[in-house]
Design an enzyme around this catalytic site. Sequence first.
Site, mmCIF file in Angstrom:
data_model
loop_
_atom_site.group_PDB
_atom_site.id
_atom_site.type_symbol
_atom_site.label_atom_id
_atom_site.label_comp_id
_atom_site.label_asym_id
_atom_site.label_seq_id
_atom_site.Cartn_x
_atom_site.Cartn_y
_atom_site.Cartn_z
ATOM 1 N N GLN A 11 29.703 40.451 71.698
ATOM 2 C CA GLN A 11 29.496 39.054 72.137
ATOM 3 C C GLN A 11 29.825 38.897 73.618
ATOM 4 O O GLN A 11 29.011 38.435 74.404
ATOM 5 C CB GLN A 11 30.421 38.112 71.371
ATOM 6 C CG GLN A 11 30.260 38.089 69.889
ATOM 7 C CD GLN A 11 30.977 36.874 69.313
ATOM 8 O OE1 GLN A 11 30.424 35.787 69.310
ATOM 9 N NE2 GLN A 11 32.199 37.051 68.846
ATOM 10 N N VAL A 12 31.040 39.287 73.983
ATOM 11 C CA VAL A 12 31.465 39.132 75.375
ATOM 12 C C VAL A 12 30.780 40.184 76.252
ATOM 13 O O VAL A 12 30.347 39.897 77.370
ATOM 14 C CB VAL A 12 33.008 39.222 75.484
ATOM 15 C CG1 VAL A 12 33.464 39.195 76.928
ATOM 16 C CG2 VAL A 12 33.661 38.081 74.704
ATOM 17 N N LEU A 36 34.821 54.789 71.847
ATOM 18 C CA LEU A 36 36.230 54.733 72.248
ATOM 19 C C LEU A 36 37.144 55.548 71.324
ATOM 20 O O LEU A 36 38.328 55.712 71.610
ATOM 21 C CB LEU A 36 36.723 53.287 72.325
ATOM 22 C CG LEU A 36 36.164 52.388 73.428
ATOM 23 C CD1 LEU A 36 37.034 51.152 73.608
ATOM 24 C CD2 LEU A 36 36.030 53.101 74.757
ATOM 25 N N TYR A 60 37.887 46.853 68.331
ATOM 26 C CA TYR A 60 37.796 46.740 66.880
ATOM 27 C C TYR A 60 38.172 45.292 66.569
ATOM 28 O O TYR A 60 39.327 44.897 66.772
ATOM 29 C CB TYR A 60 38.766 47.721 66.211
ATOM 30 C CG TYR A 60 38.703 47.687 64.694
ATOM 31 C CD1 TYR A 60 38.052 48.692 63.991
ATOM 32 C CD2 TYR A 60 39.281 46.645 63.974
ATOM 33 C CE1 TYR A 60 37.976 48.654 62.598
ATOM 34 C CE2 TYR A 60 39.206 46.601 62.596
ATOM 35 C CZ TYR A 60 38.558 47.605 61.915
ATOM 36 O OH TYR A 60 38.482 47.564 60.545
ATOM 37 N N THR A 61 37.215 44.477 66.101
ATOM 38 C CA THR A 61 37.464 43.035 65.968
ATOM 39 C C THR A 61 37.394 42.518 64.521
ATOM 40 O O THR A 61 37.427 41.304 64.311
ATOM 41 C CB THR A 61 36.453 42.222 66.818
ATOM 42 O OG1 THR A 61 35.128 42.584 66.410
ATOM 43 C CG2 THR A 61 36.618 42.492 68.298
ATOM 44 N N TYR A 124 45.324 43.619 63.222
ATOM 45 C CA TYR A 124 44.465 43.455 64.399
ATOM 46 C C TYR A 124 45.310 43.015 65.607
ATOM 47 O O TYR A 124 45.226 43.609 66.689
ATOM 48 C CB TYR A 124 43.372 42.430 64.092
ATOM 49 C CG TYR A 124 42.637 41.917 65.305
ATOM 50 C CD1 TYR A 124 41.709 42.712 65.980
ATOM 51 C CD2 TYR A 124 42.857 40.621 65.803
ATOM 52 C CE1 TYR A 124 41.035 42.239 67.096
ATOM 53 C CE2 TYR A 124 42.191 40.141 66.915
ATOM 54 C CZ TYR A 124 41.282 40.949 67.555
ATOM 55 O OH TYR A 124 40.621 40.479 68.668
ATOM 56 N N LYS A 128 45.996 45.057 69.104
ATOM 57 C CA LYS A 128 45.662 44.526 70.423
ATOM 58 C C LYS A 128 46.901 44.495 71.329
ATOM 59 O O LYS A 128 46.812 44.774 72.521
ATOM 60 C CB LYS A 128 45.069 43.114 70.299
ATOM 61 C CG LYS A 128 43.727 43.042 69.593
ATOM 62 C CD LYS A 128 42.590 43.714 70.337
ATOM 63 C CE LYS A 128 42.237 43.047 71.637
ATOM 64 N NZ LYS A 128 41.064 43.705 72.296
ATOM 65 N N TRP A 149 39.162 32.572 69.526
ATOM 66 C CA TRP A 149 38.076 31.994 68.717
ATOM 67 C C TRP A 149 36.702 32.154 69.398
ATOM 68 O O TRP A 149 35.997 31.177 69.633
ATOM 69 C CB TRP A 149 38.356 30.519 68.436
ATOM 70 C CG TRP A 149 39.565 30.248 67.598
ATOM 71 C CD1 TRP A 149 40.632 31.072 67.362
ATOM 72 C CD2 TRP A 149 39.846 29.035 66.876
ATOM 73 N NE1 TRP A 149 41.541 30.442 66.539
ATOM 74 C CE2 TRP A 149 41.088 29.194 66.225
ATOM 75 C CE3 TRP A 149 39.165 27.825 66.723
ATOM 76 C CZ2 TRP A 149 41.662 28.196 65.433
ATOM 77 C CZ3 TRP A 149 39.746 26.832 65.947
ATOM 78 C CH2 TRP A 149 40.975 27.025 65.306
HETATM 79 N N1 LIG Z 1 35.905 37.507 68.528
HETATM 80 C C1 LIG Z 1 36.994 36.747 68.697
HETATM 81 O O1 LIG Z 1 37.165 35.698 68.055
HETATM 82 C C2 LIG Z 1 38.032 37.147 69.708
HETATM 83 C C3 LIG Z 1 39.152 36.317 69.875
HETATM 84 C C4 LIG Z 1 40.119 36.688 70.827
HETATM 85 C C5 LIG Z 1 39.947 37.833 71.578
HETATM 86 N N2 LIG Z 1 38.854 38.631 71.382
HETATM 87 C C6 LIG Z 1 38.735 39.850 72.185
HETATM 88 O O2 LIG Z 1 37.634 39.703 73.062
HETATM 89 C C7 LIG Z 1 37.002 40.964 73.288
HETATM 90 C C8 LIG Z 1 35.530 40.894 73.000
HETATM 91 O O3 LIG Z 1 35.346 40.504 71.638
HETATM 92 P P1 LIG Z 1 33.912 40.187 71.021
HETATM 93 O O4 LIG Z 1 34.046 38.943 70.243
HETATM 94 O O5 LIG Z 1 32.863 40.301 72.082
HETATM 95 O O6 LIG Z 1 33.812 41.404 69.997
HETATM 96 P P2 LIG Z 1 32.526 42.009 69.272
HETATM 97 O O7 LIG Z 1 31.378 41.056 69.364
HETATM 98 O O8 LIG Z 1 32.989 42.464 67.932
HETATM 99 O O9 LIG Z 1 32.185 43.255 70.182
HETATM 100 C C9 LIG Z 1 32.976 44.394 70.213
HETATM 101 C C10 LIG Z 1 32.089 45.549 70.554
HETATM 102 O O10 LIG Z 1 32.909 46.726 70.545
HETATM 103 C C11 LIG Z 1 32.162 47.736 69.921
HETATM 104 N N3 LIG Z 1 32.993 48.796 69.375
HETATM 105 C C12 LIG Z 1 33.726 48.799 68.226
HETATM 106 N N4 LIG Z 1 34.292 49.997 68.029
HETATM 107 C C13 LIG Z 1 33.906 50.768 69.068
HETATM 108 C C14 LIG Z 1 34.148 52.117 69.434
HETATM 109 N N5 LIG Z 1 34.870 52.939 68.662
HETATM 110 N N6 LIG Z 1 33.607 52.584 70.572
HETATM 111 C C15 LIG Z 1 32.834 51.785 71.353
HETATM 112 N N7 LIG Z 1 32.546 50.517 71.056
HETATM 113 C C16 LIG Z 1 33.079 50.000 69.932
HETATM 114 C C17 LIG Z 1 31.384 47.044 68.826
HETATM 115 O O11 LIG Z 1 30.306 47.845 68.436
HETATM 116 P P3 LIG Z 1 29.749 47.788 66.923
HETATM 117 O O12 LIG Z 1 29.024 46.496 66.805
HETATM 118 O O13 LIG Z 1 28.900 49.009 66.863
HETATM 119 O O14 LIG Z 1 30.965 47.842 66.030
HETATM 120 C C18 LIG Z 1 30.953 45.760 69.534
HETATM 121 O O15 LIG Z 1 29.729 45.902 70.219
HETATM 122 C C19 LIG Z 1 37.770 41.961 72.394
HETATM 123 O O16 LIG Z 1 38.761 42.605 73.163
HETATM 124 C C20 LIG Z 1 38.429 41.070 71.355
HETATM 125 O O17 LIG Z 1 39.595 41.674 70.834
HETATM 126 C C21 LIG Z 1 37.875 38.291 70.486
#
Ligand SMILES: NC(=O)c1ccc[n+]([C@@H]2O[C@H](COP(=O)([O-])OP(=O)(O)OC[C@H]3O[C@@H](n4cnc5c(N)ncnc54)[C@H](OP(=O)(O)O)[C@@H]3O)[C@@H](O)[C@H]2O)c1
Length: 284
Positions: A11-12, A36, A60-61, A124, A128, A149
């Site tokens: 997403q980000v 990773l 890993y989310t 999780y 983090k 969120w």
């Molecule tokens: N989502 C939330 O609500 C939330 C809230 C607070 C903070 N955050 C933080 O914000 C950041 C971005 O989150 P997001 O919502 O954009 O997450 P996301 O949409 O789940 O994207 C994470 C990406 O990381 C990839 N990934 C997972 N395991 C991997 C690996 N072993 N090697 C390489 N890539 C890998 C995933 O690929 P696959 O699709 O192939 O698994 C996915 O494309 C993260 O650091 C998250 O912890 C998120």
Amino acid sequence: MKILLTGSKGQVGSALERSLAQLGEVLAVDRAGLDLLDAGAIRRKIKELEPAIIVNAAAYTAVDRAEVERETAFAVNGTALRVLAEEARKLDALLIHFSTDYVFDGEKRMPYVEADAPAPLNVYGQSKLEGERAIAASGCRHFIFRTSWVYGPAGRNFLHAILAAAKTQAELRVVDDQRGAPTASVAIASAVAQVLASSDFSQKPSGVYHLSAAGETTWHGFATAILQAKGLKTPVVAIRSDEYPVAARRPKNSLLDNAKTLKTFDVALGHWRDGLATIMRAMH
Ligand SMILES: NC(=O)c1ccc[n+]([C@@H]2O[C@H](COP(=O)([O-])OP(=O)(O)OC[C@H]3O[C@@H](n4cnc5c(N)ncnc54)[C@H](OP(=O)(O)O)[C@@H]3O)[C@@H](O)[C@H]2O)c1
């Protein structure tokens, strides 16, 4: 300015690939381009590309799945960050990373500031926090943006879950005792681009910075706003967290205080309702 962006399909990450393009050469890799879980591959990629900035949007989310996939969650969110940070330090590259409101236990009444003690309730959040600490311990230059969120036009997120559920269910039952600020992926990405576009970002102190949308709501309030924006009349019933059993415990208060980010970078995200309106327009 050469920027390595990991997690470019998330997403980000996908929003960052667009917002960072104006700043220089963006080398964007998804999981297939850089896994990773493979420390050797991380080291090789960074040595080969020699980026000035590494933006790690991979993570890993899967919050509930992490309870049973502890090792993978810690490997991606913890160990990989130690490796990324070590390589960043060798190159004197700036590492930009994202973390979460879930490092806190949610017992505080006011929004969390960066200096508050973390106490994650779930695996999780623990993984983090381990990543944050590994980065700090490495001595590399870094900005860790904690957000909350996250949702966006694409990907697995609350917005899409609510819209899909409204298609098949007569009424929705949504948790009303967790407070937070829904934050649009694109808002995070433009804020990071704004930080990097400033002439003096490299003088800013390394550390953790809170970066979430302004305002607050509950998941119930967010679901109601999503349906309203779509003109859907599906009733949304407010329930307590214990009426919606999930594997991972969540904090009751996920609110982040963004004052340090504003003071340091002169950057602030808009109100969550405006972020939602922007995303809904982008989805049409
Ligand atoms: N989502 C939330 O609500 C939330 C809230 C607070 C903070 N955050 C933080 O914000 C950041 C971005 O989150 P997001 O919502 O954009 O997450 P996301 O949409 O789940 O994207 C994470 C990406 O990381 C990839 N990934 C997972 N395991 C991997 C690996 N072993 N090697 C390489 N890539 C890998 C995933 O690929 P696959 O699709 O192939 O698994 C996915 O494309 C993260 O650091 C998250 O912890 C998120």
